[in-house]
Design a protein around this motif. Structure first.
Motif, short mmCIF file in Angstrom:
data_model
loop_
_atom_site.label_atom_id
_atom_site.label_comp_id
_atom_site.label_asym_id
_atom_site.label_seq_id
_atom_site.Cartn_x
_atom_site.Cartn_y
_atom_site.Cartn_z
N ALA A 75 56.45 29.35 158.35
CA ALA A 75 55.52 30.22 157.64
C ALA A 75 56.28 31.36 156.98
N ILE A 76 55.75 31.82 155.85
CA ILE A 76 56.34 32.97 155.18
C ILE A 76 55.23 33.95 154.81
N PHE A 77 55.47 35.22 155.08
CA PHE A 77 54.49 36.27 154.85
C PHE A 77 55.11 37.35 153.97
N ALA A 78 54.30 37.93 153.10
CA ALA A 78 54.81 39.00 152.23
C ALA A 78 53.66 39.86 151.72
N ASP A 79 53.98 41.11 151.42
CA ASP A 79 53.04 42.01 150.76
C ASP A 79 53.39 42.05 149.27
N VAL A 80 52.38 42.06 148.44
CA VAL A 80 52.60 42.18 147.00
C VAL A 80 51.90 43.43 146.50
N LYS A 81 52.64 44.23 145.75
CA LYS A 81 52.07 45.46 145.17
C LYS A 81 51.56 45.15 143.77
N ILE A 82 50.30 45.51 143.53
CA ILE A 82 49.69 45.31 142.22
C ILE A 82 49.37 46.67 141.61
N GLU A 88 49.84 12.29 136.83
CA GLU A 88 48.79 12.40 135.81
C GLU A 88 47.43 12.68 136.44
N SER A 89 47.29 12.39 137.72
CA SER A 89 45.98 12.57 138.36
C SER A 89 46.01 13.69 139.39
N SER A 90 46.40 13.39 140.60
CA SER A 90 46.32 14.35 141.71
C SER A 90 47.11 15.62 141.46
N PHE A 91 48.32 15.51 140.92
CA PHE A 91 49.21 16.66 140.74
C PHE A 91 48.54 17.75 139.92
N ASN A 92 47.92 17.34 138.82
CA ASN A 92 47.26 18.32 137.96
C ASN A 92 45.85 18.66 138.44
N LYS A 93 45.12 17.66 138.92
CA LYS A 93 43.75 17.88 139.37
C LYS A 93 43.68 18.92 140.48
N TYR A 94 44.58 18.79 141.46
CA TYR A 94 44.58 19.71 142.61
C TYR A 94 45.56 20.87 142.44
N LYS A 95 46.20 20.94 141.28
CA LYS A 95 47.12 22.03 140.94
C LYS A 95 48.21 22.21 142.00
N TYR A 96 48.81 21.10 142.36
CA TYR A 96 49.91 21.15 143.32
C TYR A 96 51.09 21.94 142.78
N TYR A 97 51.24 21.96 141.44
CA TYR A 97 52.33 22.74 140.85
C TYR A 97 52.17 24.22 141.20
N ARG A 98 50.92 24.69 141.30
CA ARG A 98 50.70 26.10 141.62
C ARG A 98 51.02 26.39 143.09
N GLN A 99 50.66 25.46 143.95
CA GLN A 99 50.98 25.62 145.37
C GLN A 99 52.50 25.70 145.57
N LEU A 100 53.25 24.81 144.92
CA LEU A 100 54.70 24.82 145.06
C LEU A 100 55.31 26.07 144.42
N SER A 101 54.73 26.52 143.32
CA SER A 101 55.21 27.76 142.69
C SER A 101 55.00 28.95 143.62
N PHE A 102 53.89 28.95 144.32
CA PHE A 102 53.57 30.02 145.29
C PHE A 102 54.65 30.06 146.37
N TYR A 103 54.96 28.89 146.94
CA TYR A 103 55.99 28.82 147.98
C TYR A 103 57.35 29.26 147.45
N LEU A 104 57.69 28.78 146.25
CA LEU A 104 58.99 29.10 145.68
C LEU A 104 59.12 30.59 145.40
N TRP A 105 58.06 31.20 144.91
CA TRP A 105 58.06 32.64 144.64
C TRP A 105 58.34 33.43 145.92
N LEU A 106 57.66 33.05 147.00
CA LEU A 106 57.87 33.75 148.27
C LEU A 106 59.26 33.49 148.82
N LEU A 107 59.71 32.23 148.79
CA LEU A 107 61.03 31.89 149.32
C LEU A 107 62.15 32.56 148.53
N SER A 108 62.04 32.57 147.22
CA SER A 108 63.07 33.21 146.39
C SER A 108 63.19 34.68 146.71
N SER A 109 62.03 35.31 146.94
CA SER A 109 62.03 36.73 147.29
C SER A 109 62.65 36.96 148.66
#
Length: 318
Positions: free
Chosen positions: A186-193, A237-258
Motif C-alpha cells: 500500500a502507498i499513502f500520500a497527502d496532496v496539497k491543492i 479496445e474494450s476493458s482497458f478503456n471502458k474501466y479506465k485502467y490507464y487512470r488506475q495505473l497512472s494513479f499508482y505511478l504518480w504515487l510511486l514516483s513521488s
C-alpha cells in the motif's frame, strides 16, 4: 491560479493487510476507484463520490480475487478443495458460517444484508436454503485447520481457476517472482491543492499488485493483474478503456514516483497489464501500457482532484 502537488514527507509505502487497508483507519483516504465516482464520463458526480463505493460481490469478482491472491500471496492463501454453492446462495452460506448463524433471525438478517430474496425469507425458503447449503456448512465445519487463509469457490469457479492458473504464461510467473518484488503493498500520500491562493489537503491511497525492481539497470516495473471474460486480443479496445485502467495505473505511478523521489531514487518505469482470460482458451498475456496512456490518466486524475478540492475550499470559505 490552481495547482496540486504531493507532499513528499507524507508518503508511506508499506505492506499491510486488505483488512487494514479497507478499514475505518483509512476511510478518509481517496483511492483511484473512488475517483471514478467523480468522473462525469462514467456517470459520476460529487454527490455519488460522497455516497461512497458500494460493496460488490459476484462469482466473477470472487474468481478474480482468488487468482490475485494465489499469484501474489501464495504463502498466505490457499484454495480449499471444498466447493460452495454458486451465486448469492454461496455468499449467504459464507456469511452465515462467519457469524455462526443458526436462528431464523440470523437468516433474515443476513438475507437483508446481502439483498438475498430482497431480504424476505419465508419458512419454506429457509428450509430450501438449509437443504442446499447444509452439506457445504458440514464440510467447512469438519475441514482440517490450516495456517493459511482458505479461499472457497463454487465448482464452476474452481474449474475456471485451475484452468487459468495452469495456463499462466511462464514469462508472467518469472516477472512476478523476480529477485526484488513488492506484492500487495500500500502507498499513502497527502496532496496539497491550491485554488486562488486557498488550499486544502486531501489524503490518497493505493494498493499495488506487483512492483519489481531491477537495481542494476535502474528499472522499476509496475504490474497490474486483470482478469477478463473476453478475448485478450480485444482487451485494450474494450476493458482497458471502458474501466479506465490507464487512470488506475497512472494513479499508482504518480504515487510511486513521488515516493522514490522522497527516498532519493530514480528509475525508468515499465507499466504492464497482466491480462488473464477466465474463459477458454484461458490465455494470459503481458500488455505494455505506453506513455501516452499514462499521461492521459494523470491529466484526468488531476482534473478530478481539482474538482474535489474546489468543493472543499468552497465549503471552507462559506
Amino acid at each position: 491560479m490552481s495547482y496540486l502537488e504531493i507532499i513528499l514527507d507524507s508518503i508511506r509505502f508499506e505492506k499491510i493487510s486488505d483488512e487494514e487497508y479497507f478499514s475505518d483507519k483509512y476511510k478518509d483516504y481517496i483511492s483511484s476507484s473512488q475517483l471514478k465516482l467523480l468522473d462525469p464520463s462514467n456517470g459520476g458526480s460529487l454527490e455519488k463520490f460522497h455516497l461512497g463505493l458500494q460493496p460488490l460481490s459476484s462469482d466473477y469478482i470472487e474468481l478474480g480475487n482468488a487468482i490475485h491472491c494465489m499469484l501474489l500471496q501464495p504463502d498466505f492463501y490457499e484454495i480449499s478443495n471444498i466447493t460452495k454453492p454458486a451465486g448469492k446462495l454461496g455468499k449467504f452460506a459464507d456469511r452465515m458460517i462467519e457469524i455462526n448463524g443458526v436462528t431464523v433471525d440470523d437468516y433474515i438478517r443476513v438475507a437483508k444484508e446481502i439483498d438475498y430474496y430482497s431480504g424476505k425469507l419465508t419458512k419454506k425458503r429457509i428450509e430450501n436454503i438449509e437443504n442446499e447449503y447444509f452439506f457445504y456448512w458440514q464440510q467447512r465445519r469438519d475441514e482440517q485447520k490450516s495456517e493459511k487463509c482458505k479461499i472457497y469457490l463454487s465448482n464452476s469457479n474452481l474449474n475456471k481457476y485451475n484452468n487459468c492458473i495452469n495456463n499462466i504464461d511462464k514469462e508472467i510467473l518469472n516477472l512476478l517472482n523476480s529477485e526484488e518484488n513488492y506484492n500487495e503493498f500500500a502507498i499513502f500520500a497527502d496532496v496539497k491543492i491550491v485554488i486562488d491562493d486557498k488550499e486544502v489537503i486531501l489524503k490518497l491511497k493505493g494498493k499495488i499488485d506487483n512492483l519489481s525492481i531491477d537495481e542494476k539497470n535502474g528499472i522499476a516495473t509496475l504490474n497490474d493483474i486483470k482478469t477478463t471474460s473476453n478475448s485478450i486480443e480485444y482487451f485494450m479496445e474494450s476493458s482497458f478503456n471502458k474501466y479506465k485502467y490507464y487512470r488506475q495505473l497512472s494513479f499508482y505511478l504518480w504515487l510511486l514516483s513521488s515516493y522514490f523521489k522522497k527516498i532519493g531514487k530514480s528509475y525508468i518505469f515499465n507499466i504492464n497489464i497482466i491480462a488473464i482470460e477466465t474463459v477458454p482458451n484461458f490465455s494470459s498475456k503481458i500488455i505494455k501500457v505506453n506513455k501516452h496512456q499514462i499521461d492521459r490518466g494523470i491529466d484526468e486524475i488531476k482534473t478530478l482532484l481539482l474538482t474535489l478540492g474546489n468543493e472543499y475550499i468552497s465549503k471552507q470559505t462559506n
